[in-house]
Design an enzyme around this catalytic site. Sequence first.
Site, PDB file in Angstrom:
ATOM      1  N   TYR A 144       1.954  15.920 -60.420  1.00  0.00           N
ATOM      2  CA  TYR A 144       2.306  14.591 -59.906  1.00  0.00           C
ATOM      3  C   TYR A 144       3.772  14.252 -60.164  1.00  0.00           C
ATOM      4  O   TYR A 144       4.324  13.368 -59.521  1.00  0.00           O
ATOM      5  CB  TYR A 144       1.426  13.512 -60.552  1.00  0.00           C
ATOM      6  N   LYS A 195      -7.185  26.230 -64.489  1.00  0.00           N
ATOM      7  CA  LYS A 195      -7.213  27.323 -63.503  1.00  0.00           C
ATOM      8  C   LYS A 195      -6.405  28.475 -64.099  1.00  0.00           C
ATOM      9  O   LYS A 195      -5.428  28.967 -63.518  1.00  0.00           O
ATOM     10  CB  LYS A 195      -6.643  26.818 -62.162  1.00  0.00           C
ATOM     11  N   ASP A 228     -12.799  25.356 -60.130  1.00  0.00           N
ATOM     12  CA  ASP A 228     -13.711  25.525 -58.984  1.00  0.00           C
ATOM     13  C   ASP A 228     -15.162  25.573 -59.452  1.00  0.00           C
ATOM     14  O   ASP A 228     -16.046  24.913 -58.904  1.00  0.00           O
ATOM     15  CB  ASP A 228     -13.327  26.760 -58.140  1.00  0.00           C
ATOM     16  N   ASP A 252      -8.145  14.070 -60.991  1.00  0.00           N
ATOM     17  CA  ASP A 252      -8.221  13.197 -59.814  1.00  0.00           C
ATOM     18  C   ASP A 252      -9.383  13.630 -58.923  1.00  0.00           C
ATOM     19  O   ASP A 252     -10.223  12.816 -58.523  1.00  0.00           O
ATOM     20  CB  ASP A 252      -6.894  13.275 -59.046  1.00  0.00           C
ATOM     21  N   ASP A 256     -13.523  11.793 -58.458  1.00  0.00           N
ATOM     22  CA  ASP A 256     -14.123  11.287 -57.209  1.00  0.00           C
ATOM     23  C   ASP A 256     -15.454  12.000 -56.945  1.00  0.00           C
ATOM     24  O   ASP A 256     -16.429  11.383 -56.508  1.00  0.00           O
ATOM     25  CB  ASP A 256     -13.193  11.513 -56.003  1.00  0.00           C
TER      26      ASP A 256
HETATM   27  C1  IPM Z   1      -6.269   7.724 -58.489  1.00  0.00           C
HETATM   28  C2  IPM Z   1      -5.539   7.764 -57.158  1.00  0.00           C
HETATM   29  C3  IPM Z   1      -4.066   8.000 -57.381  1.00  0.00           C
HETATM   30  C4  IPM Z   1      -3.919   9.393 -57.968  1.00  0.00           C
HETATM   31  C5  IPM Z   1      -3.134   7.854 -56.191  1.00  0.00           C
HETATM   32  C6  IPM Z   1      -3.239   6.510 -55.541  1.00  0.00           C
HETATM   33  C7  IPM Z   1      -1.706   8.093 -56.591  1.00  0.00           C
HETATM   34  O1  IPM Z   1      -6.124   8.687 -56.300  1.00  0.00           O
HETATM   35  O2  IPM Z   1      -5.915   6.910 -59.355  1.00  0.00           O
HETATM   36  O3  IPM Z   1      -7.231   8.485 -58.667  1.00  0.00           O
HETATM   37  O4  IPM Z   1      -3.940  10.392 -57.231  1.00  0.00           O
HETATM   38  O5  IPM Z   1      -3.775   9.481 -59.175  1.00  0.00           O
HETATM   39 MN    MN Z   2      -7.981   9.523 -57.044  1.00  0.00          MN
END
Ligand code: IPM
Ligand code: MN
Length: 375
Positions: A144, A195, A228, A252, A256
């Site tokens: 990042y 990884k 993975d 990240d 999700d």
């Molecule tokens: C998160 C989001 C952020 C990230 C974006 C908005 C920069 O997806 O907080 O998970 O990738 O960290």
């Molecule tokens: Mn995110």
Amino acid sequence: MSGNMRQVVVLPGTGIGPEVTTQAVRIAEWFATKRALPINLSHPPAGPAAYASLGTPMPDSTLEALRTSDAILYGAAGGPEIDAMPKQAQEEGGLRRLRREFQMFANLRPVAAHPSMLDASTLKREVIEGVDMIIVRELAGGIYFGEPRGIEILPDGRKRGVNTQVYTTDEVERVARVAFELARGRSGRLTSVDKANVMESGVMWREEVERMHKAEFPDITLNHLYVDNAAMQLVRDPRQFDVVVTDNIFGDILSDCAAMITGSLGMLPSASLSAPDAAPDAKGRRCALFEPVHGSAPDIAGRGIANPIGAILSFGLALRHVLGTPEDAKLLDRAVGDALDRVRTADIMQAGRERVSTAGMGDAVLAALDRLNGA
Ligand code: IPM
Ligand code: MN
Ligand code: NAD
């Protein structure tokens, strides 16, 4: 203002950010009024509105308020209003800047399958029942922020896009320490995800975590997974996990994915913490930002249907980590459970439940808090 007052700065952001943050703020105000939580909420200008009126999405006074706050309640970033600002303004007002500048390197993303939500998930009830895990995502380093980065035009007209994954010993150590310590307070199990079969930064990550395990945390059961495989294991058998530590980008993506164990991305909260004493006046104070894991969800923004539970539980993490007592945090967890037993937003709707709006879910949590307070 009393010296004991904790300063809570609210940055609702864009898209569904303001919709869900409004509900988290109602919950915060309930704790201030009904449980005498000593907090002062402020709403300084920021984002596209501040850019339009003040020429910057992050006025110095706002940055200073954030820097000296006890907790930042953040909604969500992204979407057309942000895209309409020049790139430099986007970066100036962005979340990545805050994470880096305040060195909030430890991002805690707890994932728990609530008993009444077991049939709301796309995963089978018998797979997710009892899941109670936490992803510790490194948040202030890695790809990042790594340099070089950018897009260049090659002499022959082709483009070349570059990002750099980079970690140093101290960056791995500080986030791994948070994870080892968390594991020590829970089941004593830690999974480190990297990884290392392909990336040198992963080899180094694994070596550093191993070294710390031997030197400081031999009582913890540590295992390593490639990312993975970790993604597959998360949906195959998530109960195998307790604390997971991983880098910025893998965290990240995995979080999700893990959100679906809870039924919806809208359910997941997070806490981003610096080291104690990183705040300017020190005395053990951390820089701390609390936000749902989801984004601004432009596809449903403005319709009043977003699930505010991730935002509400993020305030719960603020209670647990910086503002309140463990009892306050437990009370809010119970109230959320009680509300989910009764009502559902669209994303977690199931037959036989009452469907409510974003505000309706806020109402249900507030009603549950009233019922449970002192009960
Ligand atoms: C998160 C989001 C952020 C990230 C974006 C908005 C920069 O997806 O907080 O998970 O990738 O960290
Ligand atoms: Mn995110
Ligand atoms: P998103 O998280 O905004 O949405 C993904 C999907 O989940 C969408 O279908 C959305 O409707 C649904 N969803 C998300 N939150 C929900 C909620 N509370 N209730 C019900 N449904 C919900 O991700 P995206 O669409 O990939 O990104 C949209 C924008 O948000 C992008 O600009 C992205 O950069 C940004 N983003 C910001 C953050 C953050 O502020 N921390 C996090 C992720 C994405």
